[in-house]
Design an enzyme around this catalytic site. Structure first.
Site, PDB file in Angstrom:
ATOM      1  N   CYS A  14      12.139 -17.425 -45.905  1.00 50.28           N
ATOM      2  CA  CYS A  14      12.992 -18.185 -46.747  1.00 50.28           C
ATOM      3  C   CYS A  14      14.206 -18.726 -46.192  1.00 50.28           C
ATOM      4  O   CYS A  14      14.493 -18.627 -44.957  1.00 50.28           O
ATOM      5  CB  CYS A  14      13.629 -17.163 -48.200  1.00 50.28           C
ATOM      6  N   CYS A  88      10.859 -21.300 -51.415  1.00 48.88           N
ATOM      7  CA  CYS A  88      12.177 -22.394 -51.149  1.00 48.88           C
ATOM      8  C   CYS A  88      11.833 -23.763 -50.679  1.00 48.88           C
ATOM      9  O   CYS A  88      12.786 -24.051 -49.995  1.00 48.88           O
ATOM     10  CB  CYS A  88      13.066 -21.473 -50.424  1.00 48.88           C
ATOM     11  N   CYS A  92       7.070 -24.565 -42.547  1.00 46.14           N
ATOM     12  CA  CYS A  92       6.891 -23.943 -41.722  1.00 46.14           C
ATOM     13  C   CYS A  92       5.883 -24.440 -40.461  1.00 46.14           C
ATOM     14  O   CYS A  92       4.888 -25.235 -40.743  1.00 46.14           O
ATOM     15  CB  CYS A  92       5.825 -22.482 -41.926  1.00 46.14           C
TER      16      CYS A  92
END
Length: 140
Positions: A14, A88, A92
């Site tokens: 997050c 959120c 990645c």
């Protein structure tokens, strides 16, 4: 899906690595024991773990007060079998052969323990499902 020890590894991500990802990592560690390798990180780590998250986890007997937010690294993603982002919008790094999940969870930042408890409980339910899938208990 496993590292050299034969255990699957999970990375929770997050933004601040101060609430949701810390609670998820703690739940997975508690519920799966040593059957899973657990990591958590944030793209913009906070200075400390959210005190309301610490309090909410303490209520269920899990102490995360010594945890510290960590920066998300490419290596952490590369070394993980499952990468779980937590509602959120984090990006990645994507590697072939990895599994990516996005859990839509309310951000407990700046809220009291009353607002964090339902997030904590929702994370526990998600973790229980994840364990059944990636690291079921084996009966001898």
């Amino acid at each position: 899906m496993a590292d050299s020890s034969g255990k699957p590894s999970v990375l929770f991500v997050c933004v601040h690595n101060a609430g949701r990802s810390q609670m998820a990592a703690a739940w997975l560690t508690r519920l799966a024991g040593d059957r899973v390798e657990v990591r958590s990180a944030g793209s913009n780590p906070g200075a400390s773990v959210n005190p309301a998250a610490v309090e909410a986890m303490a209520e269920v007997g899990i102490d995360i007060s010594a945890e510290t937010p960590k920066i998300l690294t490419v290596d952490a993603v590369r070394e993980s079998d499952v990468c779980i982002t937590m509602g959120c919008g984090d990006t990645c790094p994507v590697f072939p052969g990895k599994r990516y999940l996005d859990w839509k969870l309310d951000d407990p930042a700046g809220q009291g323990v009353e607002a964090v408890r339902p997030v904590r409980d929702e994370i526990k339910t998600l973790i229980e499902g994840l364990i059944k899938e990636i690291a079921p208990e084996t009966t001898a």
